[in-house]
Motif scaffolding. Structure first.
Motif, PDB file in Angstrom:
ATOM      1  N   GLY A  91       0.818  -1.209   0.000  1.00  0.00           N
ATOM      2  CA  GLY A  91       0.000   0.000   0.000  1.00  0.00           C
ATOM      3  C   GLY A  91       0.848   1.253   0.000  1.00  0.00           C
ATOM      4  O   GLY A  91       0.526   2.245  -0.672  1.00  0.00           O
ATOM      5  N   ALA A  92       1.957   1.219   0.754  1.00  0.00           N
ATOM      6  CA  ALA A  92       2.859   2.374   0.804  1.00  0.00           C
ATOM      7  C   ALA A  92       3.533   2.610  -0.539  1.00  0.00           C
ATOM      8  O   ALA A  92       3.660   3.750  -0.998  1.00  0.00           O
ATOM      9  CB  ALA A  92       3.908   2.168   1.899  1.00  0.00           C
ATOM     10  N   ILE A  93       3.968   1.527  -1.200  1.00  0.00           N
ATOM     11  CA  ILE A  93       4.592   1.650  -2.520  1.00  0.00           C
ATOM     12  C   ILE A  93       3.594   2.173  -3.546  1.00  0.00           C
ATOM     13  O   ILE A  93       3.899   3.070  -4.346  1.00  0.00           O
ATOM     14  CB  ILE A  93       5.155   0.296  -2.978  1.00  0.00           C
ATOM     15  N   GLN A  94       2.383   1.626  -3.523  1.00  0.00           N
ATOM     16  CA  GLN A  94       1.359   2.058  -4.480  1.00  0.00           C
ATOM     17  C   GLN A  94       1.036   3.534  -4.302  1.00  0.00           C
ATOM     18  O   GLN A  94       0.918   4.285  -5.277  1.00  0.00           O
ATOM     19  CB  GLN A  94       0.087   1.220  -4.297  1.00  0.00           C
ATOM     20  N   GLY A  95       0.877   3.971  -3.070  1.00  0.00           N
ATOM     21  CA  GLY A  95       0.562   5.371  -2.811  1.00  0.00           C
ATOM     22  C   GLY A  95       1.699   6.315  -3.157  1.00  0.00           C
ATOM     23  O   GLY A  95       1.467   7.479  -3.489  1.00  0.00           O
ATOM     24  N   SER A  96       2.934   5.820  -3.117  1.00  0.00           N
ATOM     25  CA  SER A  96       4.101   6.653  -3.400  1.00  0.00           C
ATOM     26  C   SER A  96       4.380   6.786  -4.893  1.00  0.00           C
ATOM     27  O   SER A  96       4.864   7.823  -5.354  1.00  0.00           O
ATOM     28  CB  SER A  96       5.346   6.066  -2.721  1.00  0.00           C
ATOM     29  N   THR A  97       4.096   5.713  -5.649  1.00  0.00           N
ATOM     30  CA  THR A  97       4.493   5.675  -7.057  1.00  0.00           C
ATOM     31  C   THR A  97       3.326   5.551  -8.034  1.00  0.00           C
ATOM     32  O   THR A  97       3.459   5.897  -9.206  1.00  0.00           O
ATOM     33  CB  THR A  97       5.438   4.490  -7.312  1.00  0.00           C
ATOM     34  N   GLY A  98       2.196   5.007  -7.592  1.00  0.00           N
ATOM     35  CA  GLY A  98       1.086   4.749  -8.493  1.00  0.00           C
ATOM     36  C   GLY A  98       1.109   3.350  -9.080  1.00  0.00           C
ATOM     37  O   GLY A  98       0.254   2.989  -9.876  1.00  0.00           O
TER      38      GLY A  98
END
Length: 242
Positions: free
Chosen positions: A21-28
């Motif tokens: 979730g953190a990666i998705q929110g940071s990069t898309g």
């Protein structure tokens, strides 16, 4: 399901979903790349349907958070490619083993990373967006991991444009893939229940990305894209041969 929550596998699932979730929110992108392989090992029923549904839910949050930065032209061309590819992918289910699909896609992603490192300039044009959308839709529908092609197209853009547009793409693209799976009997109520079960830790990670996305916005878009895409390619190969 309640037994898993308080078990070691349940803890591993929660940690993987928070990180994803953190990666998705940071990069898309990158949600399923991080979480899907581990969850598939714990219980194969987590993929592809539940993970596609969960990633779609998380991407809705990302698209709404930076809605003003969504590049609508990019979205139109990439989604056109995804519509065609998701339908073809659903029809291809069962023709070849998941291992073969994962190996082919993994090698393709790594080849694209190498070409980028040696100087190939991939720009976000109508042709590349259509092609990336098609490849992403095909990969994502069959393996739950399909973000790398779209991310590679955005490696030379700004963090906000990449994040917002990719999240919007994966919302609509994820829905298309889910519909395609449902039409061939590969998505149903049990997949929705599993996705709902996994949503809370995924959104905890997404909320944490309010801090981590600063790294992307400081001019490190290409580095982040190539690193995560490399991990995606290796993950697909690991799924194929591990």
């Amino acid at each position: 399901m309640s037994e898993m929550i308080f078990s070691l596998p349940g803890l591993a699932v929660a940690i993987a979903l928070i990180a994803a979730g953190a990666i998705q929110g940071s990069t898309g992108f990158g949600f399923n790349m991080l979480a899907a392989p581990l969850l598939a090992i714990i219980d194969p029923s987590f993929v592809p349907g539940p993970m596609l549904a969960l990633a779609t839910i998380v991407c809705i949050g990302g698209a709404l958070r930076e809605y003003a930065d969504v590049h609508r032209r990019d979205l139109a061309f990439s989604l056109f490619g995804r519509v065609i590819a998701a339908s073809l992918a659903a029809l291809c289910l069962g023709l070849l083993s998941p291992q073969i699909f994962s190996a082919l896609f993994g090698l393709s992603v790594l080849a694209a990373v190498v070409l980028s490192l040696v100087g190939l300039q991939i720009q976000a044009t109508p042709k590349t967006l259509f092609a990336a959308g098609a490849i992403s839709g095909f990969m994502g529908t069959l393996t739950s991991i399909g973000s790398a092609p779209m991310a590679l197209v955005y490696q030379n853009t700004t963090g906000a444009r990449m994040r917002a547009t990719l999240n919007a793409f994966f919302v609509l693209g994820g829905l298309l893939s889910i519909i395609a799976l449902a039409l061939v009997g590969q998505f149903g109520r049990s997949d929705i229940v599993l996705a709902a079960f996994m949503t809370p830790p995924a959104f905890i990670g997404f909320l944490l990305s309010g801090y981590t996305r600063n790294l992307v916005d400081r001019g490190h878009v290409k580095t982040v894209v190539l690193v995560v895409s490399t991990l995606s390619g290796l993950t697909l190969l690991w799924k194929a041969f591990g």
